[in-house]
Design a protein around this motif. Sequence first.
Motif, PDB file in Angstrom:
ATOM      1  N   ARG A 134       4.608   2.125 -20.795  1.00 49.16           N
ATOM      2  CA  ARG A 134       4.419   1.415 -19.530  1.00 49.16           C
ATOM      3  C   ARG A 134       4.348  -0.092 -19.742  1.00 49.16           C
ATOM      4  N   ARG A 135       3.712  -0.521 -20.816  1.00 48.40           N
ATOM      5  CA  ARG A 135       3.569  -1.953 -21.076  1.00 48.40           C
ATOM      6  C   ARG A 135       4.912  -2.570 -21.459  1.00 48.40           C
ATOM      7  N   GLY A 136       5.766  -1.797 -22.109  1.00 50.40           N
ATOM      8  CA  GLY A 136       7.093  -2.295 -22.441  1.00 50.40           C
ATOM      9  C   GLY A 136       8.081  -2.209 -21.297  1.00 50.40           C
ATOM     10  N   LEU A 137       7.731  -1.431 -20.262  1.00 49.21           N
ATOM     11  CA  LEU A 137       8.571  -1.269 -19.074  1.00 49.21           C
ATOM     12  C   LEU A 137       7.701  -1.489 -17.837  1.00 49.21           C
ATOM     13  N   PRO A 138       7.152  -2.694 -17.668  1.00 52.75           N
ATOM     14  CA  PRO A 138       6.124  -2.913 -16.648  1.00 52.75           C
ATOM     15  C   PRO A 138       6.595  -2.727 -15.203  1.00 52.75           C
ATOM     16  N   ARG A 139       7.896  -2.774 -14.973  1.00 54.13           N
ATOM     17  CA  ARG A 139       8.388  -2.628 -13.599  1.00 54.13           C
ATOM     18  C   ARG A 139       8.926  -1.229 -13.324  1.00 54.13           C
ATOM     19  N   MET A 140       8.725  -0.322 -14.256  1.00 54.88           N
ATOM     20  CA  MET A 140       9.123   1.072 -14.064  1.00 54.88           C
ATOM     21  C   MET A 140       7.914   1.843 -13.561  1.00 54.88           C
ATOM     22  N   SER A 141       8.080   2.615 -12.504  1.00 53.18           N
ATOM     23  CA  SER A 141       6.947   3.346 -11.943  1.00 53.18           C
ATOM     24  C   SER A 141       6.507   4.458 -12.890  1.00 53.18           C
ATOM     25  N   PRO A 142       5.213   4.782 -12.920  1.00 57.33           N
ATOM     26  CA  PRO A 142       4.750   5.883 -13.775  1.00 57.33           C
ATOM     27  C   PRO A 142       5.438   7.208 -13.458  1.00 57.33           C
ATOM     28  N   THR A 143       5.717   7.445 -12.185  1.00 58.53           N
ATOM     29  CA  THR A 143       6.372   8.696 -11.797  1.00 58.53           C
ATOM     30  C   THR A 143       7.771   8.782 -12.392  1.00 58.53           C
ATOM     31  N   LEU A 144       8.521   7.683 -12.296  1.00 59.42           N
ATOM     32  CA  LEU A 144       9.877   7.690 -12.840  1.00 59.42           C
ATOM     33  C   LEU A 144       9.845   7.765 -14.362  1.00 59.42           C
ATOM     34  N   LEU A 145       8.881   7.101 -14.989  1.00 58.45           N
ATOM     35  CA  LEU A 145       8.758   7.177 -16.438  1.00 58.45           C
ATOM     36  C   LEU A 145       8.516   8.619 -16.877  1.00 58.45           C
ATOM     37  N   SER A 146       7.632   9.309 -16.194  1.00 59.96           N
ATOM     38  CA  SER A 146       7.371  10.718 -16.520  1.00 59.96           C
ATOM     39  C   SER A 146       8.635  11.556 -16.377  1.00 59.96           C
ATOM     40  N   ARG A 147       9.408  11.294 -15.324  1.00 63.35           N
ATOM     41  CA  ARG A 147      10.627  12.064 -15.090  1.00 63.35           C
ATOM     42  C   ARG A 147      11.646  11.817 -16.199  1.00 63.35           C
ATOM     43  N   ARG A 148      11.824  10.555 -16.584  1.00 61.78           N
ATOM     44  CA  ARG A 148      12.796  10.246 -17.625  1.00 61.78           C
ATOM     45  C   ARG A 148      12.356  10.828 -18.978  1.00 61.78           C
TER      46      ARG A 148
ATOM     47  N   HIS B 187      10.645  13.540 -19.396  1.00 57.42           N
ATOM     48  CA  HIS B 187      10.919  14.982 -19.290  1.00 57.42           C
ATOM     49  C   HIS B 187      12.407  15.260 -19.506  1.00 57.42           C
ATOM     50  N   GLN B 188      13.269  14.415 -18.947  1.00 58.06           N
ATOM     51  CA  GLN B 188      14.711  14.622 -19.098  1.00 58.06           C
ATOM     52  C   GLN B 188      15.139  14.467 -20.552  1.00 58.06           C
ATOM     53  N   LEU B 189      14.579  13.488 -21.250  1.00 60.15           N
ATOM     54  CA  LEU B 189      14.936  13.280 -22.646  1.00 60.15           C
ATOM     55  C   LEU B 189      14.420  14.415 -23.528  1.00 60.15           C
ATOM     56  N   VAL B 190      13.244  14.928 -23.200  1.00 62.69           N
ATOM     57  CA  VAL B 190      12.724  16.086 -23.937  1.00 62.69           C
ATOM     58  C   VAL B 190      13.628  17.289 -23.711  1.00 62.69           C
ATOM     59  N   ALA B 191      13.993  17.528 -22.441  1.00 58.76           N
ATOM     60  CA  ALA B 191      14.842  18.675 -22.117  1.00 58.76           C
ATOM     61  C   ALA B 191      16.213  18.573 -22.778  1.00 58.76           C
ATOM     62  N   ALA B 192      16.686  17.335 -22.976  1.00 58.37           N
ATOM     63  CA  ALA B 192      18.002  17.131 -23.587  1.00 58.37           C
ATOM     64  C   ALA B 192      17.953  17.205 -25.109  1.00 58.37           C
ATOM     65  N   GLY B 193      16.761  17.305 -25.672  1.00 57.50           N
ATOM     66  CA  GLY B 193      16.635  17.399 -27.125  1.00 57.50           C
ATOM     67  C   GLY B 193      16.632  16.067 -27.831  1.00 57.50           C
ATOM     68  N   ALA B 194      16.493  14.966 -27.081  1.00 54.93           N
ATOM     69  CA  ALA B 194      16.475  13.636 -27.692  1.00 54.93           C
ATOM     70  C   ALA B 194      15.060  13.173 -28.010  1.00 54.93           C
ATOM     71  N   LEU B 195      14.070  13.913 -27.546  1.00 52.97           N
ATOM     72  CA  LEU B 195      12.684  13.471 -27.633  1.00 52.97           C
ATOM     73  C   LEU B 195      11.783  14.689 -27.804  1.00 52.97           C
ATOM     74  N   THR B 196      10.678  14.513 -28.536  1.00 51.23           N
ATOM     75  CA  THR B 196       9.665  15.561 -28.609  1.00 51.23           C
ATOM     76  C   THR B 196       8.384  15.054 -27.954  1.00 51.23           C
ATOM     77  N   ARG B 197       7.625  15.993 -27.410  1.00 52.62           N
ATOM     78  CA  ARG B 197       6.322  15.679 -26.810  1.00 52.62           C
ATOM     79  C   ARG B 197       5.255  16.377 -27.640  1.00 52.62           C
ATOM     80  N   ASP B 198       4.369  15.598 -28.241  1.00 48.90           N
ATOM     81  CA  ASP B 198       3.364  16.134 -29.157  1.00 48.90           C
ATOM     82  C   ASP B 198       1.973  15.820 -28.622  1.00 48.90           C
ATOM     83  N   ASP B 199       1.213  16.868 -28.296  1.00 51.36           N
ATOM     84  CA  ASP B 199      -0.155  16.661 -27.827  1.00 51.36           C
ATOM     85  C   ASP B 199      -1.161  17.294 -28.779  1.00 51.36           C
ATOM     86  N   SER B 200      -0.751  17.521 -30.030  1.00 51.89           N
ATOM     87  CA  SER B 200      -1.617  18.215 -30.977  1.00 51.89           C
ATOM     88  C   SER B 200      -2.803  17.365 -31.417  1.00 51.89           C
ATOM     89  N   GLY B 201      -2.702  16.050 -31.320  1.00 53.77           N
ATOM     90  CA  GLY B 201      -3.781  15.176 -31.772  1.00 53.77           C
ATOM     91  C   GLY B 201      -4.754  14.785 -30.689  1.00 53.77           C
TER      92      GLY B 201
END
Length: 227
Positions: free
Chosen positions: A41-55, A57-71
């Motif tokens: 968010r700090r690196g993309l200050p004019r991007m809404s949190p909702t749109l950031l979450s959506r993008r 999710h799309q990158l995770v679904a496309a296999g370009a990104l992983t989401r890790d909540d183990s820590g």
Amino acid sequence: MGASYRQFCPMAKAMELLDERWTLLLVRELLLGSERFSDLRRGLPRMSPTLLSRRLHQLVAAGALTRDDSGGEVRYRLTPAGQELRPVVEALAVWGTRWIPELADEELDPKLLVWDMHRNIDRTHVPLGRSVVRFDFSDVEPKVAHWWIVITTDDVDVCDVDPGDEPTAVVRTSLRSLTEVWRGDRTWAHAHRAGTLDVLGTRDVQGSLAEWFTLSPFAGIPRPVSS
């Protein structure tokens, strides 16, 4: 993902994911090392949190990104497929630096500028211990005119409220002037001679502050020679 181009061309297939608004800028932030939602968010200050979450999710679904909540804190990391976008992002940045140099006033952003600068500290020139650099921008609204970069032995942070330390240095400048310095359009010395940038501090700090910060990775890109 966006609407299909209905073409078998691999470029068309890639652009169904990548030409969505903000997607490649989000990839840029991930390539620069941001992993937490708050840092993205700090690196993309004019991007809404909702749109950031959506993008994300799309990158995770496309296999370009992983989401890790183990820590206990969610972190996003590029996969090998996502890392392969690095030359694409860098090529676009080089092209934009060389061929689209103009900056409109609405494109200047103190929050993004100071965030970028804090990621590019050359510690070999920073004194040991805790150093605080305050930036006073003369050409923005008072509520966003003052920023602090706090540099310690093992961390660098950005504050938009006074951290309470006596500043090691104060940079008084216009937002446009410091942005042009960061982009490599002019030097610290040139901005100082032009009267658009001044550094307050000890003589040693005044002489070395420009070396505390490396410039944008694309600051050295050659520009076209005007005919």
